[in-house]
Scaffold this active site. Structure first.
Site, PDB file in Angstrom:
ATOM      1  N   GLU A 168     -11.731  -6.967  19.585  1.00 29.87           N
ATOM      2  CA  GLU A 168     -11.538  -7.386  20.869  1.00 29.87           C
ATOM      3  C   GLU A 168     -12.312  -8.725  21.173  1.00 29.87           C
ATOM      4  OE1 GLU A 168     -12.701  -4.244  23.520  1.00 29.87           O
ATOM      5  OE2 GLU A 168     -11.237  -2.826  22.650  1.00 29.87           O
ATOM      6  N   GLU A 283      -4.320   2.730  18.489  1.00 27.96           N
ATOM      7  CA  GLU A 283      -5.096   3.379  19.635  1.00 27.96           C
ATOM      8  C   GLU A 283      -4.051   3.883  20.898  1.00 27.96           C
ATOM      9  OE1 GLU A 283      -8.717   1.607  21.232  1.00 27.96           O
ATOM     10  OE2 GLU A 283      -9.188   0.752  19.413  1.00 27.96           O
TER      11      GLU A 283
HETATM   12  O1  9MR Z   1     -12.697   6.387  23.224  1.00 29.15           O
HETATM   13  C1  9MR Z   1     -13.954   5.731  23.222  1.00 29.15           C
HETATM   14  C2  9MR Z   1     -15.088   6.324  24.219  1.00 29.15           C
HETATM   15  O2  9MR Z   1     -15.119   7.621  23.763  1.00 29.15           O
HETATM   16  C3  9MR Z   1     -16.309   5.288  24.298  1.00 29.15           C
HETATM   17  O3  9MR Z   1     -17.137   6.049  24.945  1.00 29.15           O
HETATM   18  C4  9MR Z   1     -15.939   3.803  24.100  1.00 29.15           C
HETATM   19  C5  9MR Z   1     -17.301   2.932  24.039  1.00 29.15           C
HETATM   20  O4  9MR Z   1     -17.602   3.090  22.525  1.00 29.15           O
HETATM   21  O5  9MR Z   1     -14.984   3.461  23.267  1.00 29.15           O
HETATM   22  C6  9MR Z   1     -13.666   4.258  23.544  1.00 29.15           C
HETATM   23  O6  9MR Z   1     -12.857   3.909  22.524  1.00 29.15           O
HETATM   24  C7  9MR Z   1     -12.357   2.103  22.825  1.00 29.15           C
HETATM   25  C8  9MR Z   1     -12.237   1.710  21.348  1.00 29.15           C
HETATM   26  O7  9MR Z   1     -13.320   2.053  20.559  1.00 29.15           O
HETATM   27  C9  9MR Z   1     -11.675   0.500  21.397  1.00 29.15           C
HETATM   28  N1  9MR Z   1     -10.968   0.223  22.341  1.00 29.15           N
HETATM   29  C10 9MR Z   1     -10.712   0.662  23.594  1.00 29.15           C
HETATM   30  C11 9MR Z   1     -10.902   2.412  23.353  1.00 29.15           C
HETATM   31  C12 9MR Z   1     -11.303   3.008  24.814  1.00 29.15           C
HETATM   32  O8  9MR Z   1     -12.009   2.422  25.519  1.00 29.15           O
END
Ligand code: 9MR
Length: 377
Positions: A168, A283
């Site tokens: 990102e 994802e």
């Molecule tokens: O699903 C993830 C959530 O449990 C965490 O709190 C968050 C922060 O680390 O990240 C979420 O996963 C993200 C992923 O790492 C990157 N793309 C977006 C995902 C959803 O927010």
């Protein structure tokens, strides 16, 4: 389809499906029959027949602590990705201290079940550990980033299918040159932090496919089209500078009320193919926060999105892998407060319902895998 009696017989035999059925039996009114989606009927078997990877984001504590969850993940996936266990806060509780327990659990589980693993992620502006702000400066950021990548990618060298090296980093809304996101890494390590991360990752693990991963690049809405163009410019520049990159991760957090992805995305995937890059759907889920109607109506709308999206993507020969962000509605980030439905009902966003029955989205995704014409190299 199996009758409940047949499923209970399977349960006695200890088959994977049986344990998931137990949850269903406790929580639901008894339906006439639920289909057996294990073995040859699984996503995994359908994907493997076509040389595709299919899998999901996983949580290590549930793999070890919840047999039903573990059985489902084992039966449906040939690739896993840690949802959080390879992020900085999980791996690095203090600047000089690493903790690989959760990450190792996932690697061990995958190896016991013949599954590949993606690493997620080595460099992200979010999920930075609590010590980050007080520790990282312009003087040490490059060294701390490179050291992190050498340590983590080095530990798992040769064991991973791919790494999300940078996550990102593009956000045209930041208003910076090249569409770069305003982030601590950009501020402290400078605009070539992305190149640094990829070069260091390649040295640490020459076998993993190095991936740039991003969201908001799926639909043909103007802001997503602009972001796609910036991602393409980034990776073209990297290629020109000889920076090692093998793939783009298109996160695919789709929203059920948005127009479905279309030609712009397809063209993007084809342009990536022309410059020698693979594409992973990293994802996938369908946020249904704003969907109205009965559960069944919402389920079929969600399934249609899974079907259309996955069918479009697997038609492109450089798309190799589809991972959903979780496997069951029981555990999804979309049930967090920010994404909760106004009517308070839980989200129905993943291929398996919260009681582990397969959702219409499961069958839609499996049908889509079947449309992959022939194994591609
Ligand atoms: O699903 C993830 C959530 O449990 C965490 O709190 C968050 C922060 O680390 O990240 C979420 O996963 C993200 C992923 O790492 C990157 N793309 C977006 C995902 C959803 O927010």
């Amino acid at each position: 389809m199996k009758t409940r009696r047949e499923l209970l017989t399977l349960m006695a035999a200890g088959a994977a499906v049986a344990s998931t059925t137990r949850i269903w039996a406790q929580n639901s009114p008894e339906p006439a029959a639920i289909p057996d989606v294990t073995g040859p009927n699984s996503l995994r078997a359908h994907a493997e027949a076509r040389d595709l990877l299919v899998g999901c984001a996983v949580v290590p504590e549930k793999l070890t602590g919840e047999p039903d969850y573990a059985a489902l993940v084992a039966s449906q996936c040939n690739i896993l990705v840690p949802e959080n266990a390879m992020k900085w806060p999980a791996l690095r509780p203090a600047p000089g201290k690493f903790n690989f327990r959760g990450a190792d659990t996932i690697i061990d589980f995958a190896s016991a079940h013949g599954q590949k693993v993606r690493g997620h992620n080595l460099c992200w502006h979010e999920a930075l550990p609590s010590w980050f702000a007080a520790t990282v400066t312009k003087d040490n950021a490059r060294q701390i980033l490179a050291e992190h990548i050498r340590t983590v990618a080095g530990r798992y060298a040769g064991k991973l299918h791919s790494w999300d090296v940078v996550n990102e980093a593009i956000d045209p809304k930041s208003g910076l040159p090249d569409g770069l996101r305003k982030s601590p890494w950009l501020e402290f390590a400078g605009p070539d932090y992305i190149d640094l991360a990829f070069r260091t990752a390649r040295e640490a693990d020459p076998a993993a496919l190095l991936t740039y991963n991003d969201y908001g690049i799926e639909t043909d809405a103007p802001d997503e089209t602009e972001k796609r163009a910036a991602v393409l410019a980034l990776v073209r520049g990297m290629k020109k500078r000889g920076v090692p990159i093998d793939a783009i991760g298109i996160q695919s957090h789709l929203k059920a009320w948005n127009p479905e992805p279309g030609n712009g995305l397809r063209d993007f995937v084809r342009e990536l193919r022309q410059i020698g890059l693979r594409v992973f759907i990293t994802e996938l889920d369908v946020d249904e926060k704003k969907l109205e109607g009965s559960d069944a109506e919402r389920d079929s709308a969600i399934a249609r999105i899974y079907r259309d999206y996955a069918t479009m993507m697997v038609a492109e020969p450089n798309v190799d892998a589809i991972l959903t962000w979780g496997i069951t509605d029981r555990y999804t980030w979309l049930n967090g407060p920010k994404w909760a439905r106004p009517d308070g009902k839980p989200q129905r966003c993943l291929p398996f319902f919260a009681d582990y029955r397969p959702a219409p989205a499961f069958f839609a995704l499996r049908d889509a895998l079947d449309t992959r014409s022939a194994p591609h190299s």
